[in-house]
Design a protein around this motif. Structure first.
Motif, PDB file in Angstrom:
ATOM      1  N   ARG A 102       0.988  -0.985   0.102  1.00 14.68           N
ATOM      2  CA  ARG A 102      -0.076  -0.116   0.313  1.00 14.68           C
ATOM      3  C   ARG A 102       0.651   1.170  -0.007  1.00 14.68           C
ATOM      4  NH1 ARG A 102      -2.994   3.320   3.765  1.00 14.68           N
ATOM      5  NH2 ARG A 102      -1.668   2.257   5.216  1.00 14.68           N
ATOM      6  N   ARG A 103       0.647   1.932  -0.882  1.00 12.11           N
ATOM      7  CA  ARG A 103       1.568   3.303  -1.134  1.00 12.11           C
ATOM      8  C   ARG A 103       0.334   4.325  -0.033  1.00 12.11           C
ATOM      9  NH1 ARG A 103       1.745   6.844  -6.447  1.00 12.11           N
ATOM     10  NH2 ARG A 103      -0.079   7.939  -5.862  1.00 12.11           N
ATOM     11  N   LEU A 104       1.714   4.999   0.842  1.00 14.57           N
ATOM     12  CA  LEU A 104       1.169   5.826   1.942  1.00 14.57           C
ATOM     13  C   LEU A 104       1.406   7.436   1.629  1.00 14.57           C
ATOM     14  CD1 LEU A 104       2.746   4.454   5.124  1.00 14.57           C
ATOM     15  CD2 LEU A 104       0.897   4.043   4.829  1.00 14.57           C
ATOM     16  N   ALA A 105       2.561   7.533   0.981  1.00 13.86           N
ATOM     17  CA  ALA A 105       2.107   8.747   0.328  1.00 13.86           C
ATOM     18  C   ALA A 105       3.800   8.524  -1.184  1.00 13.86           C
ATOM     19  CB  ALA A 105       3.208   9.414   1.016  1.00 13.86           C
TER      20      ALA A 105
ATOM     21  N   PHE B  74       5.194   6.655  12.810  1.00 10.42           N
ATOM     22  CA  PHE B  74       6.433   5.797  13.900  1.00 10.42           C
ATOM     23  C   PHE B  74       5.879   6.104  14.834  1.00 10.42           C
ATOM     24  CE2 PHE B  74       9.712   6.978  15.795  1.00 10.42           C
ATOM     25  CZ  PHE B  74      10.671   5.462  16.056  1.00 10.42           C
ATOM     26  N   ASP B  75       5.428   7.596  14.919  1.00 15.01           N
ATOM     27  CA  ASP B  75       4.611   7.431  16.466  1.00 15.01           C
ATOM     28  C   ASP B  75       4.106   6.139  16.978  1.00 15.01           C
ATOM     29  OD1 ASP B  75       6.220   9.394  17.097  1.00 15.01           O
ATOM     30  OD2 ASP B  75       4.506  11.022  16.525  1.00 15.01           O
ATOM     31  N   GLU B  76       2.584   5.932  15.773  1.00 13.72           N
ATOM     32  CA  GLU B  76       1.288   4.751  15.903  1.00 13.72           C
ATOM     33  C   GLU B  76       2.076   3.474  16.450  1.00 13.72           C
ATOM     34  OE1 GLU B  76      -0.801   4.648  13.035  1.00 13.72           O
ATOM     35  OE2 GLU B  76      -1.744   6.972  13.185  1.00 13.72           O
ATOM     36  N   ASP B  77       3.547   3.177  15.470  1.00 10.02           N
ATOM     37  CA  ASP B  77       3.830   2.177  15.635  1.00 10.02           C
ATOM     38  C   ASP B  77       5.554   1.597  15.049  1.00 10.02           C
ATOM     39  OD1 ASP B  77       4.843  -0.687  16.144  1.00 10.02           O
ATOM     40  OD2 ASP B  77       3.233  -1.580  14.954  1.00 10.02           O
ATOM     41  N   GLY B  78       5.963   2.303  15.755  1.00 12.59           N
ATOM     42  CA  GLY B  78       7.687   2.439  15.600  1.00 12.59           C
ATOM     43  C   GLY B  78       8.331   1.013  14.983  1.00 12.59           C
ATOM     44  N   SER B  79       7.300  -0.241  15.243  1.00 11.39           N
ATOM     45  CA  SER B  79       8.494  -0.868  14.984  1.00 11.39           C
ATOM     46  C   SER B  79       7.577  -1.707  13.255  1.00 11.39           C
ATOM     47  CB  SER B  79       7.994  -2.124  15.458  1.00 11.39           C
ATOM     48  OG  SER B  79       6.839  -3.058  15.307  1.00 11.39           O
ATOM     49  N   ASP B  80       6.933  -1.158  13.281  1.00 10.48           N
ATOM     50  CA  ASP B  80       6.254  -1.100  11.569  1.00 10.48           C
ATOM     51  C   ASP B  80       7.299   0.114  10.415  1.00 10.48           C
ATOM     52  OD1 ASP B  80       5.657  -1.975   9.236  1.00 10.48           O
ATOM     53  OD2 ASP B  80       3.375  -1.271   9.947  1.00 10.48           O
ATOM     54  N   LEU B  81       8.520   0.659   9.709  1.00  8.40           N
ATOM     55  CA  LEU B  81       8.753   1.344   9.151  1.00  8.40           C
ATOM     56  C   LEU B  81       8.126   0.797   7.442  1.00  8.40           C
ATOM     57  CD1 LEU B  81      11.828   1.503  10.918  1.00  8.40           C
ATOM     58  CD2 LEU B  81       9.516   3.342  11.423  1.00  8.40           C
ATOM     59  N   PRO B  82       7.255   1.525   6.939  1.00  8.44           N
ATOM     60  CA  PRO B  82       7.143   1.626   6.136  1.00  8.44           C
ATOM     61  C   PRO B  82       8.641   2.083   4.649  1.00  8.44           C
ATOM     62  CG  PRO B  82       6.135   3.642   6.552  1.00  8.44           C
ATOM     63  CD  PRO B  82       7.402   3.106   7.799  1.00  8.44           C
TER      64      PRO B  82
END
Length: 196
Positions: A14-17, A32-40
Motif C-alpha cells: 500500500r502506498r502511503l505517500a 512511526f508514532d503509532e507503531d515504531g516497529s512497522d517502518l514503511p
C-alpha cells in the motif's frame, strides 16, 4: 531551476505517500508514532533507491534534520551538498573561476542544463532503471516479475501492463505510471523536429 526530489512511501503493497520530502515525512512520522516497529519502505523516485530517515524527535526536529529549508541570505545554503574531487585541465579551472557564481555554482548550473537538455531516450532509460530497482524490492516475489521486468526494459508497455495487472493496486499503479513516463520521454525523441 533545480527540481525538488520526490519520494514514495509504501507499507507493504500500500502506498502511503508520494511527493516532496517535506510532505512525505509527516506521514512517516505519524505512522512511526503509532507503531515504531512497522517502518514503511521509502524510495527516491529519481534513482529508485530505498532511503531511510531518522524519525525520532518532534516533526519540526525531523524536518529540520532530514529536509531543511534552503537558507536565504549570506552564508552557504543547506543543499545536501556532497563534496567530491574533480580533475580538470587548467583552462577549465580558469574558466570556472571567472564565472560570477563561483566554481560550484557554475558546475551545478552546467549539470542542471545538461539534465534538462538530455535526450528523452536517455531520461527514459534512467526512469526504467529506477523503476527496476523499486520493482526488485517491492515486486521481486510477484507472479511474472521477471517477464514484466524484461518487458519494461524493452519498452513494451502493453506487455508490461498485462504482466503486472494482478499485482497489488498501489504497486501496479505506481509501476505503470513510471513506465508510461519512460515511454512518453522516449516518444519525445521521435516527435517531428527532434534530432534523432
Amino acid at each position: 531551476m533545480e527540481t525538488t526530489p520526490l519520494y514514495a512511501a509504501f507499507a507493504g503493497p500500500r502506498r502511503l505517500a508520494l511527493g516532496p520530502l517535506r510532505e512525505v515525512l509527516p506521514v512517516l512520522k505519524q505512522r512511526f508514532d503509532e507503531d515504531g516497529s512497522d517502518l514503511p519502505l521509502v524510495f527516491d523516485l529519481e534513482t529508485g533507491r530505498q532511503v531511510d530517515f531518522d524519525l525520532r524527535g518532534s516533526l519540526d526536529e525531523i524536518l529540520e534534520r532530514e529536509a531543511p529549508l534552503p537558507v536565504r541570505g549570506p552564508g552557504r545554503p543547506k543543499l545536501g551538498v556532497t563534496s567530491r574531487e574533480v580533475s580538470l585541465f587548467p583552462r577549465h579551472w580558469e574558466w570556472l573561476e571567472a564565472q560570477p557564481s563561483g566554481i560550484s555554482g557554475a558546475l551545478r548550473r552546467l549539470v542542471e542544463q545538461a539534465i534538462k537538455t538530455e535526450p528523452g531516450k536517455e531520461r527514459a532509460r534512467r526512469v526504467r532503471e529506477a523503476l527496476g530497482r523499486f520493482l526488485s524490492t517491492m515486486a521481486g516475489d510477484r507472479p511474472h516479475y521477471e517477464e514484466a521486468t524484461r518487458a519494461l526494459y524493452q519498452g513494451d508497455l502493453k506487455a508490461f501492463e498485462e504482466l503486472i495487472r494482478r499485482w497489488p493496486k498501489d504497486i501496479r499503479d505506481y509501476a505503470l505510471e513510471r513506465a508510461q513516463q519512460a515511454a512518453r520521454l522516449e516518444e519525445g525523441d521521435k516527435s517531428p523536429g527532434h534530432a534523432p
